[in-house]
Design a protein around this motif. Structure first.
Motif, PDB file in Angstrom:
ATOM      1  N   THR A  45       0.846  -1.188   0.000  1.00 18.55           N
ATOM      2  CA  THR A  45       0.000   0.000   0.000  1.00 18.55           C
ATOM      3  C   THR A  45       0.888   1.246   0.000  1.00 18.55           C
ATOM      4  N   ALA A  46       0.307   2.351  -0.359  1.00 21.71           N
ATOM      5  CA  ALA A  46       1.056   3.607  -0.427  1.00 21.71           C
ATOM      6  C   ALA A  46       0.952   4.401   0.874  1.00 21.71           C
ATOM      7  N   ALA A  47       0.466   3.778   1.936  1.00 23.41           N
ATOM      8  CA  ALA A  47       0.232   4.506   3.187  1.00 23.41           C
ATOM      9  C   ALA A  47       1.516   5.133   3.734  1.00 23.41           C
ATOM     10  N   GLU A  48       2.610   4.393   3.703  1.00 21.02           N
ATOM     11  CA  GLU A  48       3.857   4.916   4.250  1.00 21.02           C
ATOM     12  C   GLU A  48       4.355   6.108   3.424  1.00 21.02           C
ATOM     13  N   ALA A  55       3.613  14.924   5.330  1.00 21.28           N
ATOM     14  CA  ALA A  55       4.479  15.660   6.262  1.00 21.28           C
ATOM     15  C   ALA A  55       5.321  16.691   5.528  1.00 21.28           C
ATOM     16  N   ARG A  56       5.843  16.329   4.367  1.00 21.41           N
ATOM     17  CA  ARG A  56       6.657  17.265   3.587  1.00 21.41           C
ATOM     18  C   ARG A  56       5.827  18.469   3.150  1.00 21.41           C
ATOM     19  N   ARG A  57       4.612  18.233   2.691  1.00 26.02           N
ATOM     20  CA  ARG A  57       3.751  19.348   2.265  1.00 26.02           C
ATOM     21  C   ARG A  57       3.380  20.238   3.444  1.00 26.02           C
TER      22      ARG A  57
END
Length: 79
Positions: A45-48, A55-57
């Motif tokens: 999954t792309a959750a991580e 967080a970066r945004r």
């Protein structure tokens, strides 16, 4: 070459296949039956990655807001 049919079973992490002729007999190629399956590693999954991106945004937006406030207050100080 005879006519043949191909059967596929496509799952989430595997693919099964078989080839049969018009008389419902398995096709043989190079002395082997054309039947088998392939297993693949299960997808992640792309959750991580999404957490890192979020967080970066958030950090970039915070830096932008602080820079904007600095510009506003610097103009007030020099007026």
């Amino acid at each position: 070459m005879k006519d043949y049919n191909i059967g596929l079973d496509i799952g989430t992490s595997s693919i099964g296949f078989a080839a049969i002729d018009d008389d419902n007999n398995l096709i043989r190629v190079k002395g082997k039956n054309v039947i088998g399956s392939r297993l693949f590693a299960e997808g992640k999954t792309a959750a991580e990655r999404r957490g890192f991106r979020t967080a970066r945004r958030r950090y970039n937006r915070r830096k932008w807001r602080l820079k904007l406030l600095d510009e506003i207050f610097m103009k007030k100080l020099y007026i």
